[in-house]
Design an enzyme around this catalytic site. Structure first.
Site, mmCIF file in Angstrom:
data_model
loop_
_atom_site.group_PDB
_atom_site.id
_atom_site.type_symbol
_atom_site.label_atom_id
_atom_site.label_comp_id
_atom_site.label_asym_id
_atom_site.label_seq_id
_atom_site.Cartn_x
_atom_site.Cartn_y
_atom_site.Cartn_z
ATOM 1 N N HIS A 47 0.865 -1.178 0.000
ATOM 2 C CA HIS A 47 0.000 0.000 0.000
ATOM 3 C C HIS A 47 0.904 1.231 0.000
ATOM 4 O O HIS A 47 2.010 1.189 0.538
ATOM 5 C CB HIS A 47 -0.914 -0.026 1.235
ATOM 6 C CG HIS A 47 -1.889 1.099 1.266
ATOM 7 N ND1 HIS A 47 -2.837 1.270 0.280
ATOM 8 C CD2 HIS A 47 -2.067 2.111 2.145
ATOM 9 C CE1 HIS A 47 -3.564 2.353 0.569
ATOM 10 N NE2 HIS A 47 -3.104 2.877 1.693
ATOM 11 N N HIS A 60 -3.484 9.263 1.709
ATOM 12 C CA HIS A 60 -3.478 8.076 0.858
ATOM 13 C C HIS A 60 -4.862 7.815 0.314
ATOM 14 O O HIS A 60 -5.857 8.357 0.778
ATOM 15 C CB HIS A 60 -2.964 6.859 1.643
ATOM 16 C CG HIS A 60 -3.868 6.418 2.750
ATOM 17 N ND1 HIS A 60 -4.497 5.201 2.746
ATOM 18 C CD2 HIS A 60 -4.259 7.038 3.899
ATOM 19 C CE1 HIS A 60 -5.231 5.076 3.842
ATOM 20 N NE2 HIS A 60 -5.099 6.181 4.555
ATOM 21 N N CYS A 69 -3.707 3.309 -5.248
ATOM 22 C CA CYS A 69 -2.983 4.028 -4.193
ATOM 23 C C CYS A 69 -1.560 4.384 -4.614
ATOM 24 O O CYS A 69 -1.056 5.457 -4.254
ATOM 25 C CB CYS A 69 -2.980 3.224 -2.891
ATOM 26 S SG CYS A 69 -2.163 1.608 -3.007
#
Length: 143
Positions: free
Chosen positions: A21, A33, A106
């Site tokens: 991530h 994010h 992301c």
């Protein structure tokens, strides 16, 4: 990694069990994010929908996972000024945007903030997974 080593505008790579991530460090222990899609095990494979940029404490996003600063494209693209990255990240907090693995994920969210270019490795991994799935289906059809 010691939080004191992180600078505003740095990309944070978080190592989940089955994927990575990405977030952008904006200072004071916070990151911005694009959150991982619910119900997808966090990998986003096949997920298309709406997501919002979020500002959260780095430690809350990381949880018990490992992480590092990974400004992966610095050798390819010059990073934008840190003040611009932080400002633009703040503008995307709670901004509704589409999410899909190929165009808005992301990693691309983070790299676009840092470099002005939405580049990343996740779309490559998705293409490989789709190709393997298709090959498996074709193999099963011939049985």
């Amino acid at each position: 990694m010691d939080q004191r080593e992180v600078q505003p505008g740095d990309l944070i790579e978080i190592f989940r069990d089955d994927h990575n991530h990405w977030a952008v460090y904006v200072g004071d222990g916070n990151v911005v994010h694009l959150p991982e899609p619910p119900g997808q095990g966090g990998d986003g494979i096949g997920f298309v929908g709406e997501a919002q940029g979020l500002r959260q404490q780095l430690q809350d996003v990381v949880g018990n996972d490992n992480w590092r600063v990974n400004n992966l494209l610095d050798g390819i693209h010059p990073p934008r000024p840190a003040d611009d990255i932080v400002r633009d990240a703040g503008l995307l907090v709670y901004e509704e945007m589409g999410f899909n693995l190929e165009n808005v994920n992301c990693e691309q969210f983070a790299t676009e903030l840092r470099y002005g270019e939405p580049e990343g490795q996740q779309e490559v991994a998705a293409a490989v997974e789709v190709a393997a799935f298709a090959a498996d289906l074709l193999g099963n059809d011939s049985d």
